[in-house]
Design an enzyme around this catalytic site. Structure first.
Site, short mmCIF file in Angstrom:
data_model
loop_
_atom_site.label_atom_id
_atom_site.label_comp_id
_atom_site.label_asym_id
_atom_site.label_seq_id
_atom_site.Cartn_x
_atom_site.Cartn_y
_atom_site.Cartn_z
N ASP A 36 0.86 -1.18 0.00
CA ASP A 36 0.00 0.00 0.00
C ASP A 36 0.89 1.23 0.00
O ASP A 36 2.03 1.18 0.43
CB ASP A 36 -0.89 0.02 1.25
CG ASP A 36 -2.20 0.77 1.02
OD1 ASP A 36 -3.26 0.11 0.95
OD2 ASP A 36 -2.17 2.02 0.89
N ASN A 89 -5.58 -5.26 -6.21
CA ASN A 89 -6.76 -4.67 -5.59
C ASN A 89 -6.69 -3.15 -5.45
O ASN A 89 -7.71 -2.48 -5.46
CB ASN A 89 -6.95 -5.31 -4.20
CG ASN A 89 -7.87 -4.51 -3.32
OD1 ASN A 89 -9.09 -4.58 -3.45
ND2 ASN A 89 -7.30 -3.70 -2.42
N TYR A 155 -12.48 6.39 -14.46
CA TYR A 155 -12.62 5.17 -13.64
C TYR A 155 -13.27 4.06 -14.46
O TYR A 155 -12.82 2.91 -14.44
CB TYR A 155 -13.46 5.49 -12.40
CG TYR A 155 -13.54 4.35 -11.40
CD1 TYR A 155 -12.53 4.13 -10.47
CD2 TYR A 155 -14.64 3.50 -11.37
CE1 TYR A 155 -12.61 3.10 -9.55
CE2 TYR A 155 -14.74 2.48 -10.45
CZ TYR A 155 -13.72 2.27 -9.53
OH TYR A 155 -13.82 1.25 -8.62
N LYS A 159 -11.50 0.42 -15.38
CA LYS A 159 -12.02 -0.88 -14.93
C LYS A 159 -12.45 -1.76 -16.09
O LYS A 159 -12.30 -2.98 -16.04
CB LYS A 159 -13.15 -0.66 -13.92
CG LYS A 159 -12.70 -0.01 -12.60
CD LYS A 159 -11.66 -0.84 -11.85
CE LYS A 159 -11.38 -0.28 -10.46
NZ LYS A 159 -10.40 -1.08 -9.71
N1 LIG Z 1 -15.71 0.42 -2.38
C1 LIG Z 1 -16.43 0.22 -3.45
O1 LIG Z 1 -17.65 0.47 -3.46
C2 LIG Z 1 -15.80 -0.38 -4.69
C3 LIG Z 1 -16.65 -0.85 -5.70
C4 LIG Z 1 -16.09 -1.43 -6.82
C5 LIG Z 1 -14.72 -1.57 -6.93
N2 LIG Z 1 -13.93 -1.11 -5.95
C6 LIG Z 1 -12.47 -1.31 -6.10
O2 LIG Z 1 -12.01 -2.05 -4.99
C7 LIG Z 1 -10.61 -1.84 -4.83
C8 LIG Z 1 -10.30 -1.61 -3.36
O3 LIG Z 1 -10.87 -0.38 -2.96
P1 LIG Z 1 -11.59 -0.17 -1.56
O4 LIG Z 1 -13.01 0.12 -1.85
O5 LIG Z 1 -11.25 -1.24 -0.62
O6 LIG Z 1 -10.95 1.25 -1.16
P2 LIG Z 1 -9.97 1.70 0.03
O7 LIG Z 1 -9.67 3.12 -0.30
O8 LIG Z 1 -10.57 1.40 1.35
O9 LIG Z 1 -8.69 0.81 -0.19
C9 LIG Z 1 -7.84 0.99 -1.30
C10 LIG Z 1 -6.40 0.92 -0.84
O10 LIG Z 1 -5.57 1.06 -1.99
C11 LIG Z 1 -4.50 1.92 -1.64
N3 LIG Z 1 -3.99 2.59 -2.83
C12 LIG Z 1 -4.65 3.46 -3.63
N4 LIG Z 1 -3.85 3.90 -4.59
C13 LIG Z 1 -2.65 3.28 -4.41
C14 LIG Z 1 -1.42 3.36 -5.09
N5 LIG Z 1 -1.25 4.17 -6.14
N6 LIG Z 1 -0.41 2.57 -4.66
C15 LIG Z 1 -0.57 1.78 -3.59
N7 LIG Z 1 -1.70 1.70 -2.89
C16 LIG Z 1 -2.74 2.44 -3.31
C17 LIG Z 1 -5.10 2.92 -0.66
O11 LIG Z 1 -4.11 3.56 0.14
C18 LIG Z 1 -6.03 2.03 0.14
O12 LIG Z 1 -5.40 1.51 1.29
C19 LIG Z 1 -10.26 -0.67 -5.75
O13 LIG Z 1 -9.63 -1.15 -6.91
C20 LIG Z 1 -11.62 -0.07 -6.09
O14 LIG Z 1 -11.62 0.57 -7.34
C21 LIG Z 1 -14.43 -0.50 -4.83
#
Ligand SMILES: NC(=O)c1ccc[n+]([C@@H]2O[C@H](COP(=O)([O-])OP(=O)(O)OC[C@H]3O[C@@H](n4cnc5c(N)ncnc54)[C@H](O)[C@@H]3O)[C@@H](O)[C@H]2O)c1
Length: 254
Positions: A36, A89, A155, A159
């Site tokens: 991260d 992720n 975005y 995706k």
């Molecule tokens: N939360 C939702 O509703 C949702 C829905 C669909 C898809 N997603 C996808 O799920 C995945 C996880 O997201 P989440 O919802 O758990 O969000 P989150 O923000 O809680 O966790 C994402 C993590 O990724 C880390 N991160 C972001 N950019 C980074 C980088 N450049 N290098 C290293 N680390 C990085 C952040 O610091 C964070 O800890 C993402 O790819 C997001 O697009 C989320």
């Protein structure tokens, strides 16, 4: 113990789904490289995971940086002697702009993190896995990877492209022991909104996305996604390859 003896890399492991996935993988016996860019949250996550008995190595850095991304695969191999599972992720939101309002720097940022990063890690992982008996790559895409209404142009494009990378990787190495699948989460309770400061969000684009979001039947928890990731990481899914799996309480069924 479904992942006993296996080694996994999980990106975005300090928060939300990535933290849940790293936690679940470690609880099932995997050694995990938890990556991260948020140093503070990563340290807290590593401390908790270790206290729970997990075998964990933290790796802080920006996944959009090629050297950092490739270094994660090397860290797994150098620290634990192998690599079996890569979970791409880490991701960020855009600011809900349609293409007419889209700023170049937003496009580059979102594509860099959500697409370049998974390509860098996957390339290195596939090169290793081809020579060492295969492995499982899990990409966390989104409802925005299969529908046009859930977010802005950057975005949504990132995706959809990640879904394309998933299918191509699955096809190219089918029969060579490498599987690649995507999870498409719906609205899940995490910290993702932190990547979308309110003052940067395009109100018109947000209103269009909201019209689609109103169709979501419900919210998920990160543990829901971790359960599916565990299945895709484990040998239980040995013949699942190239699958693009919605995990969204029925949103993608609309
Ligand atoms: N939360 C939702 O509703 C949702 C829905 C669909 C898809 N997603 C996808 O799920 C995945 C996880 O997201 P989440 O919802 O758990 O969000 P989150 O923000 O809680 O966790 C994402 C993590 O990724 C880390 N991160 C972001 N950019 C980074 C980088 N450049 N290098 C290293 N680390 C990085 C952040 O610091 C964070 O800890 C993402 O790819 C997001 O697009 C989320």
């Amino acid at each position: 113990m479904q992942l006993q003896g296996k080694v996994a890399v999980v990106t975005g492991a300090a928060s939300g789904m990535g933290l849940a996935i790293a936690t679940r993988f470690a609880a099932e016996g995997a050694s995990v490289v938890a990556a991260d860019w948020n140093a503070e949250r990563l340290e807290t996550a590593i401390t908790t995971l270790k206290a729970n008995g997990g075998t964990i190595t933290g790796a802080q850095g920006n996944i959009a940086d090629q050297g950092t991304a490739e270094g994660l695969i090397d860290t797994a191999i150098n620290t634990y002697g192998r690599l079996d599972v890569l979970c791409n992720n880490a991701g960020v939101m855009d600011y809900m702009q349609g293409v007419g309002e889209l700023a170049d720097d937003v496009w580059r940022r979102v594509l860099g993190i959500n697409l370049d990063g998974p390509m860098f890690t996957s390339r290195r992982a596939v090169q290793y896995m081809l020579a060492h008996g295969g492995g499982s790559i899990i990409n966390v895409a989104s409802t925005a990877g299969i529908h046009g209404g859930a977010a802005g142009a950057a975005y949504t494009s990132s995706k959809h492209a990640l879904v394309g990378l998933t299918r191509n990787t699955a096809w190219m190495y089918a029969g060579k022991g490498i599987r690649c699948n995507a999870i498409c989460p719906g609205a899940t309770i995490t910290n993702i909104a932190e990547s979308m400061p309110a003052d940067k969000v395009d109100p018109a684009g947000a209103a269009r996305a909201q019209a689609f979001a109103a169709l979501a039947p419900g919210y998920l928890q990160p543990a829901d996604i971790a359960g599916l990731a565990l299945y895709l990481a484990s040998d239980e899914s040995r013949n699942i390859n190239g699958a693009i799996i919605p995990a969204d309480a029925g949103w993608a069924a609309v």
